[in-house]
Design a protein around this motif. Sequence first.
Motif, mmCIF file in Angstrom:
data_model
loop_
_atom_site.group_PDB
_atom_site.id
_atom_site.type_symbol
_atom_site.label_atom_id
_atom_site.label_comp_id
_atom_site.label_asym_id
_atom_site.label_seq_id
_atom_site.Cartn_x
_atom_site.Cartn_y
_atom_site.Cartn_z
ATOM 1 N N TYR A 47 0.542 -1.194 -0.159
ATOM 2 C CA TYR A 47 -0.157 -0.336 -0.056
ATOM 3 C C TYR A 47 0.686 1.136 -0.206
ATOM 4 C CZ TYR A 47 -3.713 -3.139 1.501
ATOM 5 O OH TYR A 47 -5.218 -3.723 1.973
ATOM 6 N N ASP A 48 0.821 1.885 -1.167
ATOM 7 C CA ASP A 48 1.379 3.203 -0.848
ATOM 8 C C ASP A 48 0.266 4.346 -0.341
ATOM 9 O OD1 ASP A 48 4.445 2.750 -1.105
ATOM 10 O OD2 ASP A 48 2.990 1.701 -3.916
ATOM 11 N N LEU A 49 0.497 5.107 0.307
ATOM 12 C CA LEU A 49 -0.625 6.315 0.775
ATOM 13 C C LEU A 49 -0.354 7.179 1.024
ATOM 14 C CD1 LEU A 49 -2.013 4.454 3.865
ATOM 15 C CD2 LEU A 49 -3.219 6.089 2.328
ATOM 16 N N VAL A 50 -0.883 8.545 0.095
ATOM 17 C CA VAL A 50 0.002 10.106 0.193
ATOM 18 C C VAL A 50 -1.484 10.559 0.888
ATOM 19 C CG1 VAL A 50 0.330 11.616 -1.274
ATOM 20 C CG2 VAL A 50 1.403 9.517 -1.837
ATOM 21 N N LEU A 51 -1.034 11.559 1.919
ATOM 22 C CA LEU A 51 -2.536 12.061 2.742
ATOM 23 C C LEU A 51 -1.916 13.606 2.309
ATOM 24 C CD1 LEU A 51 -2.466 9.094 3.955
ATOM 25 C CD2 LEU A 51 -4.321 10.340 5.360
ATOM 26 N N GLU A 52 -2.671 14.327 2.800
ATOM 27 C CA GLU A 52 -2.773 15.598 3.583
ATOM 28 C C GLU A 52 -3.972 16.072 3.493
ATOM 29 O OE1 GLU A 52 -1.782 18.342 0.530
ATOM 30 O OE2 GLU A 52 -2.074 20.188 1.937
ATOM 31 N N VAL A 53 -3.184 16.429 5.235
ATOM 32 C CA VAL A 53 -4.740 16.308 6.308
ATOM 33 C C VAL A 53 -4.581 17.556 6.826
ATOM 34 C CG1 VAL A 53 -4.602 15.971 8.967
ATOM 35 C CG2 VAL A 53 -3.447 14.303 7.652
ATOM 36 N N ASP A 54 -5.809 17.739 6.603
ATOM 37 C CA ASP A 54 -6.006 20.150 7.706
ATOM 38 C C ASP A 54 -6.806 19.405 8.989
ATOM 39 O OD1 ASP A 54 -7.311 21.995 8.473
ATOM 40 O OD2 ASP A 54 -8.024 22.434 6.314
ATOM 41 N N PRO A 55 -5.355 19.887 9.961
ATOM 42 C CA PRO A 55 -6.197 18.859 11.216
ATOM 43 C C PRO A 55 -7.546 20.561 12.038
ATOM 44 C CG PRO A 55 -3.465 19.561 11.587
ATOM 45 C CD PRO A 55 -4.155 19.581 9.960
ATOM 46 N N ASP A 56 -7.093 21.088 11.279
ATOM 47 C CA ASP A 56 -8.426 22.377 12.357
ATOM 48 C C ASP A 56 -9.672 21.813 11.526
ATOM 49 O OD1 ASP A 56 -6.613 23.863 13.522
ATOM 50 O OD2 ASP A 56 -6.198 25.223 11.900
ATOM 51 N N ALA A 57 -9.494 21.285 10.485
ATOM 52 C CA ALA A 57 -11.281 20.679 9.935
ATOM 53 C C ALA A 57 -11.112 19.419 9.743
ATOM 54 C CB ALA A 57 -11.273 21.381 7.686
ATOM 55 N N ALA A 58 -10.458 19.171 10.599
ATOM 56 C CA ALA A 58 -10.432 17.461 10.266
ATOM 57 C C ALA A 58 -10.808 17.019 9.041
ATOM 58 C CB ALA A 58 -11.251 17.287 11.796
ATOM 59 N N ALA A 215 -0.241 -6.392 8.939
ATOM 60 C CA ALA A 215 -1.009 -6.366 8.416
ATOM 61 C C ALA A 215 -1.691 -4.749 8.759
ATOM 62 C CB ALA A 215 -2.168 -7.280 9.966
ATOM 63 N N THR A 216 -3.031 -5.030 8.215
ATOM 64 C CA THR A 216 -3.750 -3.190 7.771
ATOM 65 C C THR A 216 -4.399 -2.369 9.686
ATOM 66 O OG1 THR A 216 -6.208 -5.050 7.248
ATOM 67 C CG2 THR A 216 -4.965 -4.164 6.118
ATOM 68 N N TYR A 217 -5.035 -3.888 10.169
ATOM 69 C CA TYR A 217 -5.514 -3.291 11.989
ATOM 70 C C TYR A 217 -3.921 -2.602 12.565
ATOM 71 C CZ TYR A 217 -3.466 -6.999 14.794
ATOM 72 O OH TYR A 217 -2.697 -8.095 15.239
ATOM 73 N N LEU A 218 -2.593 -3.189 11.739
ATOM 74 C CA LEU A 218 -1.439 -2.176 12.800
ATOM 75 C C LEU A 218 -0.578 -1.373 12.167
ATOM 76 C CD1 LEU A 218 -0.268 -5.668 13.718
ATOM 77 C CD2 LEU A 218 -1.174 -4.547 15.400
ATOM 78 N N ALA A 219 -1.506 -0.569 10.896
ATOM 79 C CA ALA A 219 -1.298 0.321 10.421
ATOM 80 C C ALA A 219 -1.895 1.483 11.245
ATOM 81 C CB ALA A 219 -1.748 0.718 8.518
ATOM 82 N N THR A 220 -0.918 2.850 10.949
ATOM 83 C CA THR A 220 -1.376 3.887 12.543
ATOM 84 C C THR A 220 -1.076 5.387 11.895
ATOM 85 O OG1 THR A 220 -1.822 4.372 14.349
ATOM 86 C CG2 THR A 220 0.592 3.755 14.268
ATOM 87 N N LEU A 221 -1.659 6.287 12.365
ATOM 88 C CA LEU A 221 -1.493 7.725 11.931
ATOM 89 C C LEU A 221 -1.244 8.298 13.300
ATOM 90 C CD1 LEU A 221 0.034 8.935 9.679
ATOM 91 C CD2 LEU A 221 -2.342 9.734 9.476
ATOM 92 N N ALA A 222 -0.137 8.947 13.355
ATOM 93 C CA ALA A 222 -0.735 10.249 14.717
ATOM 94 C C ALA A 222 -0.412 11.805 14.527
ATOM 95 C CB ALA A 222 0.356 9.862 15.928
ATOM 96 N N ILE A 223 -1.473 12.392 14.377
ATOM 97 C CA ILE A 223 -1.065 13.990 14.276
ATOM 98 C C ILE A 223 -1.316 14.759 15.219
ATOM 99 C CG2 ILE A 223 -1.682 15.825 12.821
ATOM 100 C CD1 ILE A 223 -2.536 13.916 10.190
ATOM 101 N N GLY A 224 -0.198 15.298 15.473
ATOM 102 C CA GLY A 224 -0.176 16.630 17.009
ATOM 103 C C GLY A 224 0.711 16.951 17.348
ATOM 104 N N VAL A 225 0.830 18.125 18.214
ATOM 105 C CA VAL A 225 1.659 18.256 18.529
ATOM 106 C C VAL A 225 3.023 17.738 19.619
ATOM 107 C CG1 VAL A 225 3.133 20.967 19.564
ATOM 108 C CG2 VAL A 225 0.592 20.941 18.235
#
Length: 419
Positions: A47-58, A215-225
Amino acid sequence: MNGSALLLSLLLPLLQGEPAPPRPGAEGAGDPLFPGLGNGGYDVERYDLVLEVDPDAAEIEAACRITATATHALSALNLEFGTLEIASVTVDGASAEWRRSGRELTVTPARPIARGARFEVAVEYAGSPRPIRSRAFPLPIGWMTFGDESYVLSEPEGAASWFPCNDHPSDKALFTFAVTVPAESTAAANGRRVGVDEREDGARTFRFEVDEPMATYLATLAIGVFDVVEGETDDGVPLVHYLPEGTADDYADRIAFTAEVLPWLAERFGPYPFSTCGAVVAEVPFPGALETQTLPTYASVAFREDVIVHELAHQWFGNSVTVREWEDIWLAEGFAMFAMWLAEERDGGREAYDDAVREQHAQARALGVGPPATPPVHDLFGLNVYVRGALVLHRLRVLLGDDAFFEMLRAWSAEKRHG
Ligand code: ARG
Ligand code: ZN
């Protein structure tokens, strides 16, 4: 037709080498506890994942490219995908038809995919990721947003909340992540951090590569300060900790504990199966933790030594050696629970270990806890799996003696490594 003529008509195409006609891949992976989960007809490689995240707008804008091999000729195939809005779906670069029914996304390529062919499905999508409800877990799972922070804890079936996938542990794959967040935020994901690019507006793209099947259930992402603390274990495994802003000093003891306990576990379980380790600690109102691969995620209240041992033990049992069907989950949770008893022994000797076992055994008996290997779906994370699973290992330890028992654990983790 009589029997032999029928048989001949069925066999003739095979004898003549005519390929079986394309058909849709199965809508489930055949898991008795989760009939619709996962899919058939293909095997994901990456899986090649590209994400742009706008934390304010979630909100996110994302693209997921899935590289897979067809295990039979495919006229169509299914993926799990939640509620995010799909902008386009292509197969090998050509626009493909798609329809969604619940969590099942059916993709019909312009031309069938031949058996054994390697192909790419690319999905572009956007929206506000929402967690998923599961009969198997009391809290929402998948992508969770708290204010301008986001965390992903998907076990067992939450991965579809943020990317289209074959959401079943029987189909592990490699991953890359490229996650763009505004200047003030940091993005963390599984695997090695391979680069950070900065745009003119200060937004940064964090790139990660997962070197071992996941495994897919172990994929994670964390966004914060976050305070980002880098280091290494006593035997040289690189460590990265993502901690709530301003808490790096408060957690120095837990980081030091991780650095010494990971090699201690490796002496018992065999070489650490991954190239990096660390943690995400989240100051959020959910309890608990998840062994997200190479980067376990902890609520701050759960970032304690006993839970750290549990999530680190999962890196061997659960993450490297993974269940093929969910009902076998005691092979992950029983081992992780057992590791917590070993940690009691590390601190307080065999007596402390025996006390822990005796106490848990008495409790399991008093509650009439069921057997470990046939959990009902609503008790996938119950004492049957955790405590009775660990008691199986304790019994084996007593029967075999320490030398043979730990030899067996190391052989198990070596033979099933990344499987
Ligand atoms: N495997 C986890 C643990 O024992 C429990 C399940 C957590 N799942 C979740 N979606 N938070 O550490
Ligand atoms: Zn666990």
